[in-house]
Design a protein around this motif. Structure first.
Motif, PDB file in Angstrom:
ATOM      1  N   GLY A  89       0.812  -1.201   0.000  1.00  0.00           N
ATOM      2  CA  GLY A  89       0.000   0.000   0.000  1.00  0.00           C
ATOM      3  C   GLY A  89       0.843   1.247   0.000  1.00  0.00           C
ATOM      4  N   THR A  90       0.166   2.367   0.091  1.00  0.00           N
ATOM      5  CA  THR A  90       0.794   3.682   0.150  1.00  0.00           C
ATOM      6  C   THR A  90       0.072   4.480   1.239  1.00  0.00           C
ATOM      7  OG1 THR A  90      -0.756   4.705  -1.410  1.00  0.00           O
ATOM      8  CG2 THR A  90       1.200   3.613  -2.356  1.00  0.00           C
ATOM      9  N   PRO A  91       0.621   5.613   1.655  1.00  0.00           N
ATOM     10  CA  PRO A  91      -0.133   6.447   2.593  1.00  0.00           C
ATOM     11  C   PRO A  91      -1.524   6.797   2.069  1.00  0.00           C
ATOM     12  CG  PRO A  91       2.145   7.173   2.511  1.00  0.00           C
ATOM     13  CD  PRO A  91       1.994   6.128   1.439  1.00  0.00           C
ATOM     14  N   GLU A  92      -1.652   6.966   0.764  1.00  0.00           N
ATOM     15  CA  GLU A  92      -2.950   7.339   0.192  1.00  0.00           C
ATOM     16  C   GLU A  92      -3.948   6.184   0.260  1.00  0.00           C
ATOM     17  OE1 GLU A  92       0.110   9.991  -0.796  1.00  0.00           O
ATOM     18  OE2 GLU A  92       0.024   7.855  -1.332  1.00  0.00           O
ATOM     19  N   THR A  93      -3.512   4.964  -0.050  1.00  0.00           N
ATOM     20  CA  THR A  93      -4.461   3.845   0.011  1.00  0.00           C
ATOM     21  C   THR A  93      -4.854   3.555   1.455  1.00  0.00           C
ATOM     22  OG1 THR A  93      -2.684   2.170   0.033  1.00  0.00           O
ATOM     23  CG2 THR A  93      -3.599   2.804  -2.111  1.00  0.00           C
ATOM     24  N   PHE A  94      -3.923   3.705   2.382  1.00  0.00           N
ATOM     25  CA  PHE A  94      -4.245   3.535   3.799  1.00  0.00           C
ATOM     26  C   PHE A  94      -5.243   4.599   4.252  1.00  0.00           C
ATOM     27  CE2 PHE A  94      -3.355   4.974   8.168  1.00  0.00           C
ATOM     28  CZ  PHE A  94      -3.753   3.838   8.873  1.00  0.00           C
ATOM     29  N   ASP A  95      -5.019   5.842   3.850  1.00  0.00           N
ATOM     30  CA  ASP A  95      -5.889   6.947   4.234  1.00  0.00           C
ATOM     31  C   ASP A  95      -7.298   6.748   3.696  1.00  0.00           C
ATOM     32  OD1 ASP A  95      -6.683   9.373   5.296  1.00  0.00           O
ATOM     33  OD2 ASP A  95      -5.827  10.566   3.673  1.00  0.00           O
ATOM     34  N   THR A  96      -7.412   6.266   2.471  1.00  0.00           N
ATOM     35  CA  THR A  96      -8.726   6.000   1.884  1.00  0.00           C
ATOM     36  C   THR A  96      -9.463   4.930   2.677  1.00  0.00           C
ATOM     37  OG1 THR A  96      -7.967   6.641  -0.314  1.00  0.00           O
ATOM     38  CG2 THR A  96      -9.946   5.274  -0.194  1.00  0.00           C
ATOM     39  N   LEU A 108       9.407  -1.626   7.091  1.00  0.00           N
ATOM     40  CA  LEU A 108       8.808  -1.680   5.756  1.00  0.00           C
ATOM     41  C   LEU A 108       9.843  -1.999   4.694  1.00  0.00           C
ATOM     42  CD1 LEU A 108       6.496   1.482   5.927  1.00  0.00           C
ATOM     43  CD2 LEU A 108       5.933  -0.887   6.519  1.00  0.00           C
ATOM     44  N   ALA A 109       9.350  -2.519   3.569  1.00  0.00           N
ATOM     45  CA  ALA A 109      10.185  -2.755   2.390  1.00  0.00           C
ATOM     46  C   ALA A 109       9.514  -2.120   1.185  1.00  0.00           C
ATOM     47  CB  ALA A 109      10.369  -4.253   2.150  1.00  0.00           C
ATOM     48  N   GLU A 110      10.306  -1.542   0.315  1.00  0.00           N
ATOM     49  CA  GLU A 110       9.764  -0.967  -0.909  1.00  0.00           C
ATOM     50  C   GLU A 110       9.557  -2.062  -1.946  1.00  0.00           C
ATOM     51  OE1 GLU A 110      12.434   2.089  -2.145  1.00  0.00           O
ATOM     52  OE2 GLU A 110      11.874   3.445  -0.504  1.00  0.00           O
ATOM     53  N   ILE A 111       8.524  -1.896  -2.750  1.00  0.00           N
ATOM     54  CA  ILE A 111       8.188  -2.878  -3.778  1.00  0.00           C
ATOM     55  C   ILE A 111       7.483  -2.150  -4.909  1.00  0.00           C
ATOM     56  CG2 ILE A 111       5.925  -3.468  -2.781  1.00  0.00           C
ATOM     57  CD1 ILE A 111       6.540  -6.416  -3.514  1.00  0.00           C
ATOM     58  N   GLU A 112       7.580  -2.660  -6.115  1.00  0.00           N
ATOM     59  CA  GLU A 112       6.847  -2.105  -7.248  1.00  0.00           C
ATOM     60  C   GLU A 112       5.772  -3.089  -7.677  1.00  0.00           C
ATOM     61  OE1 GLU A 112       9.240  -0.909 -10.506  1.00  0.00           O
ATOM     62  OE2 GLU A 112      10.102   0.824  -9.465  1.00  0.00           O
ATOM     63  N   VAL A 113       4.566  -2.574  -7.854  1.00  0.00           N
ATOM     64  CA  VAL A 113       3.462  -3.393  -8.355  1.00  0.00           C
ATOM     65  C   VAL A 113       3.127  -2.893  -9.745  1.00  0.00           C
ATOM     66  CG1 VAL A 113       1.134  -4.237  -7.966  1.00  0.00           C
ATOM     67  CG2 VAL A 113       2.611  -3.696  -6.005  1.00  0.00           C
ATOM     68  N   GLU A 114       3.598  -3.624 -10.734  1.00  0.00           N
ATOM     69  CA  GLU A 114       3.432  -3.241 -12.141  1.00  0.00           C
ATOM     70  C   GLU A 114       3.854  -1.788 -12.356  1.00  0.00           C
ATOM     71  OE1 GLU A 114      -0.396  -4.414 -13.622  1.00  0.00           O
ATOM     72  OE2 GLU A 114      -0.076  -6.523 -13.108  1.00  0.00           O
ATOM     73  N   GLY A 115       5.001  -1.443 -11.778  1.00  0.00           N
ATOM     74  CA  GLY A 115       5.603  -0.138 -11.976  1.00  0.00           C
ATOM     75  C   GLY A 115       5.230   0.908 -10.955  1.00  0.00           C
ATOM     76  N   ARG A 116       4.259   0.616 -10.081  1.00  0.00           N
ATOM     77  CA  ARG A 116       3.833   1.601  -9.084  1.00  0.00           C
ATOM     78  C   ARG A 116       4.571   1.358  -7.769  1.00  0.00           C
ATOM     79  NH1 ARG A 116      -2.219   2.618  -6.501  1.00  0.00           N
ATOM     80  NH2 ARG A 116      -1.624   4.452  -5.259  1.00  0.00           N
ATOM     81  N   PRO A 117       5.289   2.356  -7.243  1.00  0.00           N
ATOM     82  CA  PRO A 117       6.000   2.185  -5.973  1.00  0.00           C
ATOM     83  C   PRO A 117       5.014   2.070  -4.805  1.00  0.00           C
ATOM     84  CG  PRO A 117       6.853   4.071  -7.219  1.00  0.00           C
ATOM     85  CD  PRO A 117       5.568   3.668  -7.861  1.00  0.00           C
ATOM     86  N   MET A 118       5.231   1.063  -3.955  1.00  0.00           N
ATOM     87  CA  MET A 118       4.398   0.839  -2.782  1.00  0.00           C
ATOM     88  C   MET A 118       5.292   0.302  -1.680  1.00  0.00           C
ATOM     89  SD  MET A 118       1.023  -0.835  -4.658  1.00  0.00           S
ATOM     90  CE  MET A 118      -0.235  -0.101  -3.640  1.00  0.00           C
ATOM     91  N   TYR A 166     -12.110  -7.804   1.608  1.00  0.00           N
ATOM     92  CA  TYR A 166     -11.296  -7.987   0.411  1.00  0.00           C
ATOM     93  C   TYR A 166     -11.580  -6.890  -0.613  1.00  0.00           C
ATOM     94  CZ  TYR A 166      -9.192 -10.302  -3.649  1.00  0.00           C
ATOM     95  OH  TYR A 166      -8.423 -10.599  -4.762  1.00  0.00           O
ATOM     96  N   ILE A 167     -12.826  -6.443  -0.662  1.00  0.00           N
ATOM     97  CA  ILE A 167     -13.221  -5.347  -1.556  1.00  0.00           C
ATOM     98  C   ILE A 167     -12.953  -3.996  -0.907  1.00  0.00           C
ATOM     99  CG2 ILE A 167     -15.130  -4.325  -2.848  1.00  0.00           C
ATOM    100  CD1 ILE A 167     -14.221  -7.088  -3.862  1.00  0.00           C
ATOM    101  N   LEU A 168     -13.334  -3.850   0.355  1.00  0.00           N
ATOM    102  CA  LEU A 168     -13.246  -2.553   1.018  1.00  0.00           C
ATOM    103  C   LEU A 168     -11.815  -2.116   1.283  1.00  0.00           C
ATOM    104  CD1 LEU A 168     -16.153  -3.001   3.580  1.00  0.00           C
ATOM    105  CD2 LEU A 168     -16.169  -1.587   1.527  1.00  0.00           C
ATOM    106  N   GLY A 169     -10.891  -3.054   1.367  1.00  0.00           N
ATOM    107  CA  GLY A 169      -9.503  -2.703   1.631  1.00  0.00           C
ATOM    108  C   GLY A 169      -8.743  -2.237   0.414  1.00  0.00           C
ATOM    109  N   ALA A 170      -9.365  -2.273  -0.747  1.00  0.00           N
ATOM    110  CA  ALA A 170      -8.702  -1.887  -1.997  1.00  0.00           C
ATOM    111  C   ALA A 170      -9.347  -0.637  -2.578  1.00  0.00           C
ATOM    112  CB  ALA A 170      -8.797  -3.029  -3.018  1.00  0.00           C
ATOM    113  N   PRO A 171      -8.608   0.152  -3.337  1.00  0.00           N
ATOM    114  CA  PRO A 171      -9.215   1.321  -3.998  1.00  0.00           C
ATOM    115  C   PRO A 171     -10.327   0.895  -4.947  1.00  0.00           C
ATOM    116  CG  PRO A 171      -6.805   1.437  -4.086  1.00  0.00           C
ATOM    117  CD  PRO A 171      -7.152   0.075  -3.581  1.00  0.00           C
TER     118      PRO A 171
END
Length: 362
Positions: A221-228, A251-261, A289-294
């Motif tokens: 995730g990101t701060p934005e997905t957590f905040d949402t 924490l560890a940095e990771i890319e999900v299909e090019g997006r830093p998370m 499972y649905i509510l935890g995702a954008p």
């Protein structure tokens, strides 16, 4: 070097972390803890969200954890909606949500037809009215009027279910008590929750705890997905950055299909080794499972399917998940399960899963 993964890997990992694939959950409290809470404005959906994840579901267990053991608590938390949360985690939610103090804003007060003085009076009076007592909503309203001597507050407290009680929940001063003759009751966490702290944790400490829980179920995730997820983007940005900054050693940095998370470092290797899912699963309405995702996460929820999943008045439909992706919606009708599929789903696997879930509902 930053590890890169795909969304099918991430969704498969989330299904496993959330005890969906495989169905490997233990008792109700451990399932709710892993999910970072379970949305509960529809009680049957919340109970089913737990049961579909349990290796050995036991009817009535969630209710026992709530009202007998007091190891779960029902109250308003994430996004201002009713949730089940582990009793020993409620203080972290209160530390964070209580720090937002959105009820101090003039726009909130005008929207709910109250003045700043009335809000302050309610916040002061409710803990006194609840002290050592279990009250229905009507009894709580009368208790507030008794404490304040202000009969005008009756109208404010009885119009709009829960709106003026949410600040008390966020402050850790109110949660649901056991139903009485089919009516909701309220209690003070100070009286109700075993081991309730004499003082709430600092907001920073609570924020870090909630970020850990979120990433453990809904990462990366990101701060934005957590905040949402937490409050629909309502947290102060400086606080968000601070929680993630202070948690950086974990924490560890990771890319999900090019997006830093980011992800909890302890989960990095497990996610990197995860293969895409292939199973078929039925999840209830308002499932984590649905509510935890954008809402706009296309790999999870195809754009054309969103109106059938995220419906009017905030209603989230029960979903059919295939290969980690929402492939349809479902509903129980007269003891049977009816489907509206958007994508092809293996018939044999769908039938088997429908039989399993129907038995849990029945």
């Amino acid at each position: 070097m930053t590890i890169s993964v795909t969304w099918p890997q991430v969704l498969a990992w989330r299904l496993r972390r959330q005890f969906v694939d495989p169905v490997a959950g233990g008792d109700a409290v451990s399932v709710v803890r892993r999910l970072a809470g379970v949305q509960a404005q529809v009680a049957l959906s919340a109970e089913l969200a737990v049961a579909v994840r349990q290796a050995r579901p036991r009817r009535g267990e969630t209710g026992q954890a709530l009202w007998r053991d007091r190891t779960l608590v029902k109250t308003w938390t994430a996004r201002g909606t009713l949730h089940l949360v582990p009793a020993d985690e409620l203080a972290s939610y209160a530390a964070v949500l209580g720090s937002f103090r959105h009820w101090d804003k003039g726009s909130w007060q005008r929207g709910h037809g109250v003045t700043a003085a009335e809000v302050a009076a309610i916040i002061e009076a409710v803990p006194r009215a609840l002290e050592g007592r279990t009250l229905t909503r009507e009894e709580l309203v009368e208790g507030v009027i008794e404490v304040t001597g202000d009969a005008h507050l009756r109208e404010a407290l009885t119009s709009g279910w829960g709106a003026l009680l949410k600040p008390l929940s966020f402050l850790g001063e109110l949660c649901y008590g056991p139903p009485r003759e089919g009516r909701v009751t309220f209690v003070s966490p100070r009286d109700w929750v075993p081991g309730w702290p004499s003082e709430l944790p600092a907001a920073a400490q609570g924020g870090m705890a909630l970020v850990r829980s979120f990433l453990g179920a809904h990462g990366p995730g990101t701060p934005e997905t957590f905040d949402t997820w937490l409050y629909r983007g309502g947290a102060r940005k400086a606080d968000l950055r601070g929680w993630f900054r202070d948690l950086a050693p974990e924490l560890a940095e990771i890319e999900v299909e090019g997006r830093p998370m980011v992800l909890l470092a302890e989960h990095l290797d497990d996610l990197a080794a995860t293969s895409p899912a292939a199973g078929v699963h039925l999840l209830p309405g308002f499932d984590q499972y649905i509510l935890g995702a954008p809402r706009d996460l296309e790999p999870l929820l195809p754009k054309e399917a969103r109106p059938k999943v995220s419906r009017a008045a905030g209603w989230i439909s029960p979903v059919v998940v295939h290969r980690g992706r929402v492939a349809g919606v479902w509903e129980a009708r007269n003891g049977e399960i009816a489907f509206d599929l958007f994508e092809d789903v293996p018939p044999a696997a769908l039938k088997a899963e429908a039989g399993r879930v129907a038995a849990l509902i029945g």
